[in-house]
Write an enzyme that holds these catalytic residues in place. Structure first.
Site: not given
Length: 887
Positions: A70, A481
C-alpha cells in the site's frame, strides 16, 4: 496494519512535499559533486512489517509472481532464492505518492510485460495525480503515463481488486477501475494512453465515512475490479465478456459481452454488499464473488460468497457459513488453475481470535476451514505455523485460547494459489506475506505448513533512527505500526520488536551519548504508557509513567549522561524528569508540541524548536529560553541534532518551498545560526564516523543540492557535498530521519515511508577506514565469566543474551565460546558472532569487529532458538580451552 499509517502522509505534507520538480543541475553550483562515490544499498532486515494487499501470479510462466504494497512499492518473486526484489526504488521525492500501488497486472501473453497503477492518496495529502507504469522487462525499468485523477494505494478499499487488468487474448487492451467517481478507463496501446469508457453506467457510490472532512474516508471507492472471461475470445482478438466490480451495494457487478462496447448490470445479483473480488473459472463457467458489507481492509462485519454460472445466469449462494454467523467480510478469493473446482477465500476482517481461511474442492458446494473449534476455546488447526525466520511475528504475545501466537493473520485480502503448483499458496496480511508449499495436505487430512515468504519485501514506515557509538546495538529504529527494532546484525531479522510496552507506532527515540546503555523511546498506544526506558542498550525495556494529558508519543531527548530526560508528548506540554520518568514536571518557556533534542556533551543542556523559534535549556529542561536567532524556517517541518563530542554544535534542517528552506549550523548552542549557501533544501541531518584525516564527523542529509534531490555526504563540515545515492535508489520520501554510523566510515542509515530502513556502504572505505580487518586471532588465555540470560520465551521458542567477560589480565585477540544444551534446544538465528551447532554442542566465535576484548571488558551476542519439554540453561561454558565462571 492499522490506520495509523495514514498519519505519515500528514507528516509528509507538513514537511514540504509540495515543492516543485527538481531543476537541472546548475552548471555553476559550487562545491557539489554528484555520484562521485559508489554506494551499495541494502535493507536492515525486518522482513515485511506492513500490509500486502495484492499477490499476482503470471498465468503463462511458472514462478513469475508479483506483490504490491500500500505504501512501499511493488516486488517480483525470485524463485532461486525465495526472495522478493523491489521494483519501484527509482520513484523520486517529488512523486513519492507513486510508491503506493493500488493495482498490478502481469501480461499472460508476454510475461515480460507488467503494469502498475500507482498513487497513494486521492485527497490533498498526495500532491500528484496517479499514473500507470508499464514495463517490458518485468519491472527492471518503467515508462509512465500520468492520469488526470488520483489513485489511492493507501486508501480505504485498497485490498479489493485487481482494478487493473490485461486482456488475456489481446494484450494491447487494458482496463483500469478508478476511484473518486472517475469511472472505468481503457487503453488500447499497451498502457501508453488511456481514455475513459464514457458509456460505463456506474462510477460507484460507496464511501467509508461521509463525515470525514479530510477526504480520506469520505472518498468514493469507485471501480474495484476487472475480470475477463478468456473463453469468449481468441488469440489476437479482444475478449468479448468482461466483468467489472463497482463499489455500490445495490449494483455491484456489471458485464460487457461485446468487448466493452456496451455494459449492463448483471441480473439477479445479490444486493446489500460490496464485491471485493471477482474471480472467473473459465473451465467450469463460474464467476466467484467475495462480498463484504464494508470496503476493507480492516472493517467488515458481514459477508457472503456467491457463484455465478456464466452460461445460464444462475446465482448460487455458496457461503461457507451462514450470514448470521459472520462477523467479518469475505475476500482473498482464488481458484486453483490446475484443479479449477478448488476455490479458497478468507475472512479478511476477522481479527479475533484469528483470520479464517476456507477451502472447497467442489466449486463451493461444501467447505472446510483452516481451523475449527473442538470444545471452546480449544482449536484444531489444519496448519502449523513456523515463523522462525521472522520470530517477531508473535508480537511477543502469549495469548489465551482461542487466540494463538503467531496468528494466521488479519487484513487477509490477498490469497493466491500458484497457477502452476497446487501446493503453493501465498497470502498477504497487515504485517507480512505468508505462504505454504504443501497446501494439498489440507485435503488429505494432514497439516500444511505456513511460513513467512517475505524476505526482501521491506514495508515499514520509519519515524526515527539512532546508531549508538558502542554496545551491541548497531541500529535502533522507531517504526509505524510495529513499533521498532534493535538491530545487532543488519543482515538478520531481529527476534522481536520493542516490547514492555509494545507501541503501535514509535514516534521518537534517543540514547545517552556518553552512556549508550541508556535508551528512551516514546510512541502511540491505545491504552497504556507512552514512554519506555532501557538500561542495556535497548535489549530490554520497562515502562515509564505518563504525565497527565498525554495522548501520543511526540519527541523525546536523553541527557548526554542518561541522568534525565525531556519529553514533548502529544496532548501535553514539554516535560522533564530526573531519573526514569516516575514523575514529571512541566518545562517553562517552551511551547507545547516543540521538537526536543539534547546536547551530546553537557547533560544539563537541551534544545527545542517550534514555529520558527529555537529554544535552549541549561538547567536540565526545567526552563527554556527562546534564542534570538532569526531566519529559521517558520513552520514546524524541521529536524535538528547536536553533534556528539562538541558542546553547542547544532545542525538544523527543514523548511518549505514557500519560505526558508535549507540547512543551518550553530556553534554557540543555538544563539546564532548560519545558513549553508550551497544547500538549497534539506530535510534531515545526521552524523557518522569521520573520514581518515578529517577533523570533523561526516555529515549526511536528505536534501536538494545543486538542483538535484538525493542523499548527500560531506566530510568537510558542509563545505562540499557528494551525492551518494543515484536515480535507481531514491525510495520516494526520505525526510523523516537519517544517521551515519559512528563506528563505520561511510555507512548511512536512511528512513523511508514504506521501504523500511535502507542503509548504504561506501566503496570509498580507504578514506575513512571500514568496519572489517584486524589481525590474526590468538587463543585467549586467562580467566573468564559468562552470563547467560533468557530474555523472552514463548511456546516452542525463546530468545537469549550471552555476555562473556575477560576477567584475566591480558587482552583477547579473537575468542570462541562453547557450551552444550541439555534439552535438545536448537539455535535458529544468532547475531554478533559466527556460530555452529552439532547436536547439543554450540560454538560461537567473534566476528571481525568484536574480536578484541580488553582485560576487564565484556563482549555480548544474542540468539533465538527452539525448545520443547524444558529449556534448561547451559551449566558450563569454555572460552577456547578455558572453563569460565557462570554468573
Amino acid at each position: 496494519m492499522r490506520r495509523t499509517r495514514i498519519l505519515l502522509a500528514v507528516v509528509a505534507l507538513a514537511a514540504g512535499l509540495l515543492a516543485g520538480s527538481p531543476s537541472a543541475l546548475a552548471a555553476n553550483a559550487p562545491n557539489v559533486a554528484l555520484a562521485a562515490d559508489t554506494y551499495t544499498w541494502h535493507n536492515a532486515r525486518i522482513d515485511g512489517g506492513g500490509f500486502v494487499p495484492g499477490v499476482v501470479f503470471n498465468r503463462k510462466e511458472k514462478n513469475l509472481a508479483y506483490a504490491r504494497t500500500d505504501i512501499g512499492g511493488a516486488y517480483r518473486w525470485q524463485e532461486a532464492t525465495k526472495t522478493w526484489t523491489p521494483l519501484l526504488d527509482s520513484v523520486g521525492w517529488d512523486e513519492w505518492g507513486h510508491t503506493g500501488v493500488v493495482s498490478l497486472a502481469s501480461d499472460a501473453i508476454d510475461p515480460n510485460k507488467v503494469y502498475a497503477a500507482v498513487g497513494t492518496y486521492t485527497n490533498s495529502w498526495d500532491p500528484t495525480n496517479g499514473a500507470v507504469l508499464r514495463s517490458a522487462d518485468r519491472g527492471a525499468s518503467w515508462q509512465k503515463t500520468d492520469l488526470p485523477f488520483k489513485l489511492g494505494g493507501n486508501m480505504p478499499g485498497r485490498g479489493t481488486g485487481e482494478r487493473l487488468a490485461v486482456d488475456p487474448n489481446k494484450d494491447s487492451v487494458l482496463y483500469l477501475g478508478a476511484p473518486s467517481g472517475k469511472g472505468l478507463w481503457r487503453s488500447t496501446d499497451s498502457g501508453a494512453t488511456w481514455s475513459q469508457v464514457t458509456n460505463f453506467p456506474n462510477v460507484g457510490n460507496y464511501v467509508q465515512d461521509p463525515t470525514d472532512t479530510s477526504g480520506y474516508a469520505s472518498d468514493n471507492q469507485g471501480i474495484v475490479w476487472v475480470t475477463f472471461d478468456e473463453s469468449t475470445g481468441t488469440s489476437g482478438s479482444a475478449t468479448k465478456t468482461i466483468y467489472v466490480g463497482v463499489a455500490d451495494q445495490a449494483n455491484a457487478v456489471y458485464r460487457s459481452t461485446d468487448a466493452g462496447a456496451t455494459w449492463s448490470r448483471v441480473a439477479g445479483q445479490p444486493t446489500g454488499y460490496l464485491a471485493h473480488k471477482g474471480v472467473l473459472d473459465a473451465v467450469n463457467g463460474y464467476l466467484y464473488i467475495a462480498y463484504s458489507d464494508k470496503g476493507g481492509p480492516y472493517d467488515g462485519g458481514k459477508g457472503q460468497l456467491w457463484r455465478y454460472a456464466t452460461a445460464t445466469g444462475t446465482w448460487t449462494n455458496i457461503s461457507p457459513v451462514a450470514e448470521a454467523d459472520t462477523y467479518y467480510g469475505f475476500s482473498g478469493l482464488t481458484v486453483d488453475r490446475q484443479h479449477p473446482g478448488t476455490v479458497m477465500a478468507t475472512a479478511y476482517s476477522s481479527w479475533w481470535p484469528d483470520t479464517q481461511i476456507f477451502r472447497s474442492t467442489d466449486s463451493g458446494g461444501s467447505w472446510t476451514k483452516a481451523w475449527d473449534y473442538t470444545s471452546y476455546p480449544n482449536r484444531s488447526n489444519r496448519f502449523t505455523m513456523d515463523v522462525s525466520s521472522s520470530p517477531w511475528l508473535t508480537f511477543g504475545a502469549n495469548p489465551s485460547p482461542p487466540e494463538q501466537a503467531p496468528k494466521l493473520g488479519w487484513m487477509t485480502e490477498s490469497l493466491e494459489i500458484d497457477p502452476f503448483d497446487s501446493n503453493r499458496m501465498m497470502y498477504g496480511t497487515g504485517a507480512t506475506l505468508f505462504g505454504t508449499e504443501n497446501l494439498t495436505n489440507w485435503d488429505s487430512g494432514g497439516q500444511f505448513t505456513v511460513k513467512p515468504m517475505v524476505q526482501g519485501l521491506e514495508e515499514t514506515a520509519v519515524n526515527d533512527l539512532a546508531a549508538p557509538p558502542s554496545g551491541g546495538a548497531q541500529l535502533l529504529s522507531a517504526l509505524g505500526d510495529i513499533g521498532g527494532f534493535r538491530h545487532t546484525d543488519l543482515t538478520k531479522v531481529p527476534p522481536m520488536m520493542f516490547t514492555s510496552p509494545n507501541f503501535t507506532t514509535t514516534t521518537s527515540l534517543d540514547f545517552a551519548e556518553t552512556n549508550p546503555n541508556t535508551v528512551v523511546r516514546v510512541g502511540n498506544l491505545d491504552s497504556g504508557p507512552h514512554i519506555a526506558f532501557s538500561t542495556d542498550n535497548g535489549a530490554n525495556w520497562f515502562a515509564g509513567t505518563d504525565p497527565s494529558g498525554v495522548s501520543g508519543g511526540g519527541t523525546v531527548a536523553a541527557a548526554a549522561d542518561g541522568s534525565r530526560f525531556v519529553w514533548s508528548p502529544a496532548g501535553a506540554g514539554v516535560q522533564y524528569t530526573v531519573g526514569f520518568g516516575s514523575s514529571w514536571s512541566a518545562s517553562s518557556g517552551i511551547p507545547a508540541g516543540a521538537v526536543v533534542e539534547s546536547d551530546r556533551v553537557d547533560a544539563k543542556t537541551f534544545y527545542g524548536f517550534k514555529s520558527g523559534k529555537f529554544y535552549v535549556s541549561s538547567d536540565g529542561g526545567a526552563t527554556f529560553t527562546a534564542s534570538s536567532a532569526t531566519g529559521l524556517p517558520s513552520g514546524d517541518s524541521v529536524r535538528f541534532k547536536a553533534l556528539p563530542g562538541a558542546k553547542g554544535d547544532v545542525w538544523l534542517a527543514g523548511g518549505a518551498s514557500d519560505g526558508a528552506y535549507g540547512l543551518w549550523h550553530s556553534t554557540d548552542g543555538g544563539a546564532t545560526f548560519a545558513k549553508l549557501a550551497n544547500v538549497g533544501q534539506a530535510d534531515t541531518i545526521g552524523f557518522g564516523k569521520a573520514a581518515t584525516g578529517a577533523s570533523y564527523q561526516t555529515l549526511y542529509t536528505s536534501a536538494k543540492i545543486g538542483g538535484v534531490r538525493g542523499i548527500f555526504r560531506s566530510t568537510d563540515k558542509g563545505v562540499s557535498w557528494t551525492r551518494i545515492n543515484d536515480d535507481a535508489h531514491q525510495w520516494g520520501w526520505t525526510g523523516a530521519a537519517i544517521t551515519g554510523d559512528p563506528r563505520v566510515y561511510g555507512r548511512v542509515y536512511v528512513s523511508t515511508n514504506g521501504r523500511g530502513v535502507v542503509y548504504g556502504d561506501s566503496s570509498d572505505a580507504g578514506s575513512g577506514g571500514g568496519g572489517g580487518g584486524g589481525t590474526d586471532p590468538t587463543p585467549p588465555t586467562g580467566a573468564c565469566s559468562v552470563t547467560y540470560r533468557i530474555t523472552n520465551q514463548w511456546t516452542g521458542g525463546f530468545q537469549a543474551d550471552v555476555q562473556v567477560t575477560n576477567t584475566g589480565s591480558t587482552a583477547w585477540n579473537g575468542w570462541s565460546l562453547g557450551w552444550s544444551f541439555a534439552d535438545g534446544q536448537q539455535i535458529g538465528q544468532l547475531w554478533n558472532a559466527d556460530w555452529t551447532q552439532a547436536g547439543a554442542t554450540v560454538t560461537a566465535k567473534n566476528v571481525s569487529w568484536n574480536g578484541t576484548v580488553a582485560a576487564g571488558s565484556s563482549v555480548g551476542f544474542g540468539f533465538t532458538g527452539s525448545w520443547s519439554g524444558a529449556n534448561t540453561r547451559p551449566a558450563s561454558f569454555k572460552v577456547g580451552d578455558q572453563a569460565c565462571a557462570v554468573a
